[in-house]
Scaffold this active site. Structure first.
Site, mmCIF file in Angstrom:
data_model
loop_
_atom_site.group_PDB
_atom_site.id
_atom_site.type_symbol
_atom_site.label_atom_id
_atom_site.label_comp_id
_atom_site.label_asym_id
_atom_site.label_seq_id
_atom_site.Cartn_x
_atom_site.Cartn_y
_atom_site.Cartn_z
ATOM 1 N N ASN A 71 -3.660 6.470 -0.160
ATOM 2 C CA ASN A 71 -3.038 6.629 1.155
ATOM 3 C C ASN A 71 -2.297 7.948 1.295
ATOM 4 O O ASN A 71 -1.949 8.349 2.409
ATOM 5 C CB ASN A 71 -2.114 5.455 1.460
ATOM 6 C CG ASN A 71 -2.894 4.258 1.974
ATOM 7 O OD1 ASN A 71 -3.813 4.405 2.760
ATOM 8 N ND2 ASN A 71 -2.544 3.073 1.507
ATOM 9 N N GLU A 113 -5.185 0.175 -7.492
ATOM 10 C CA GLU A 113 -4.122 1.074 -7.950
ATOM 11 C C GLU A 113 -3.046 0.240 -8.645
ATOM 12 O O GLU A 113 -2.552 -0.737 -8.070
ATOM 13 C CB GLU A 113 -3.488 1.822 -6.769
ATOM 14 C CG GLU A 113 -4.414 2.822 -6.108
ATOM 15 C CD GLU A 113 -3.801 3.468 -4.880
ATOM 16 O OE1 GLU A 113 -4.041 4.666 -4.668
ATOM 17 O OE2 GLU A 113 -3.089 2.780 -4.120
ATOM 18 N N HIS A 166 -2.228 -2.758 -6.251
ATOM 19 C CA HIS A 166 -2.701 -2.552 -4.876
ATOM 20 C C HIS A 166 -4.217 -2.623 -4.783
ATOM 21 O O HIS A 166 -4.921 -1.729 -5.243
ATOM 22 C CB HIS A 166 -2.199 -1.197 -4.355
ATOM 23 C CG HIS A 166 -2.689 -0.863 -2.987
ATOM 24 N ND1 HIS A 166 -3.101 0.400 -2.628
ATOM 25 C CD2 HIS A 166 -2.877 -1.646 -1.887
ATOM 26 C CE1 HIS A 166 -3.509 0.387 -1.369
ATOM 27 N NE2 HIS A 166 -3.380 -0.835 -0.904
ATOM 28 N N SER A 213 0.813 -1.218 0.000
ATOM 29 C CA SER A 213 0.000 0.000 0.000
ATOM 30 C C SER A 213 0.844 1.264 0.000
ATOM 31 O O SER A 213 0.339 2.345 -0.280
ATOM 32 C CB SER A 213 -0.923 0.011 1.218
ATOM 33 O OG SER A 213 -0.165 -0.028 2.412
#
Length: 382
Positions: free
Chosen positions: A187, A149, A137, A116
């Protein structure tokens, strides 16, 4: 297509279910036999629930299960077209795994990490053929969350990127291509949802319940930031914040909070431990239902989120469409942040951030150049 998943935890098992549902021949590999047994049992429970809810029938359940087998040695992965690693978030352990993996698979096999926030370039550098390494991801739970992702490293070939995007699209997922930078899109862009809320709490603007209520009421977020951090777990959420902060050379925009750090140190990890920001054995506290206060809380959080999304576009981390898709499909935001900026007004965003900077004189409140430029030219993102 033959797919191998390394790691039979929640994420690895979820990715395996996605691939098997899409018709792939899937092998799950784990060094822990108990973990493999648990993965198999959990899949049966999950699919049985889908049958009960009439989402799939018994034949579909059998088809998915028959597409998955369980491997006990890495050599059993030798015929894989794609390998996705979903193990512990530790760079050195991942590098060692990828280096060893090359001894077993063909030179054409795509090697992907589900990390991540770790550097894909660093993982790829452990391989003899770094050009076939990429980040893929998924978000938890993988079968339900639409976003994936896809993150090419500087070494990744264009062919591997295109193949990876096509594979994940064929699995009926929404792909957002992101540059290999800390936190990728979600994130990174989501950090202010937590950090600015924590900052307001620490300043005494409002308590946890009031901030959560404000963002759900005004912003229509499904969960407030403190509810969400407790749900994710502070052992996960705080570590991601700390990792992103360190990886960005201690940029104050990503500075972690001592309030959250102390919860982690105390073992108050959130729902999983029964206590985090809230104590789950007790009645939940009531918010202060003040709409004026709620609006000011929402304005401060949303403009910081928009600013980070704008900076992500400004620095060519991802396209505007992929950034907005990432936030709506990856973390269920009610709107894409750049579309939200258009709705609120670019000039409003610039003015609001400048107000914060003028009050605090902290670099965390610096306005993204792209917002200032667009306001000057009276442009919108869409």
């Amino acid at each position: 297509m033959k797919v191998a998943i390394i790691g039979s935890g929640t994420m690895g098992s979820g990715i395996a279910q996605v691939a098997a549902t899409a018709g792939c021949e899937v092998k799950i590999y784990d060094t822990n036999q108990d973990a493999l047994n648990k993965s198999k049992a959990n899949l049966d429970v999950t699919l049985s629930k889908l049958v009960e809810k009439a989402k799939i029938d018994e034949s579909e359940k059998n088809r998915i299960q028959n597409n998955i087998s369980y491997a006990h040695t890495m050599g059993e992965l030798s015929h894989s077209d794609l390998v996705i690693e979903a193990i512990i978030e530790n760079l050195e352990i991942k590098r060692k795994l990828f280096s060893e993996l090359e001894n077993y698979v063909s030179p054409e096999t795509i090697l992907a990490s589900n990390t991540s926030s770790l550097s894909i370039a660093s993982i790829a550098a452990s391989c003899q053929k770094p050009e076939r390494v990429i980040g893929i991801h998924f978000f938890n739970p993988a079968p339900l969350m639409q976003l994936v992702e896809v993150v090419p490293a500087v070494q990744t070939s264009d062919e591997v990127l295109q193949q990876s995007v096509q594979i994940i699209s064929d699995w009926k997922k929404v792909v957002a291509v992101a540059k290999d930078t800390p936190g990728f899109i979600v994130n990174r862009v989501a950090r202010p949802f937590y950090s600015e809320s924590l900052r307001m709490y620490e300043e005494g603007v409002a308590d946890f319940a009031t901030i959560d209520w404000s963002l759900k009421t005004i912003g229509e977020f499904k969960m407030g930031p403190f509810e969400l951090m407790d749900f994710i777990g502070h052992d996960v959420n705080y570590i991601v914040t700390e990792t992103v902060f360190t990886a960005f050379y201690f940029d104050p925009k990503f500075k972690p909070s001592f309030t959250q750090k102390r919860l982690l140190e105390a073992g108050f990890l959130g729902r999983k431990s029964g206590r985090g920001f809230y104590e789950y054995s007790k009645e939940m506290p009531s918010p202060r239902e003040d709409m004026t206060l709620a609006k000011s809380i929402f304005d401060r959080v949303i403009v910081m989120l928009i600013n980070e999304a704008a900076d992500t576009l400004f620095l060519n981390i991802a396209s505007a469409k992929d950034i907005d898709n990432a936030m709506t499909k990856g973390v269920n935001y009610p709107k894409g942040l750049l579309a939200w900026a258009d709705e609120l007004g670019i000039q409003w965003c610039v003015n609001k951030i400048d107000e914060l900077y003028n009050e605090y004189h902290e670099d965390r409140y610096r306005c993204s150049p792209i917002l200032r430029r667009m306001a000057k030219e009276t442009k919108n993102f869409y």
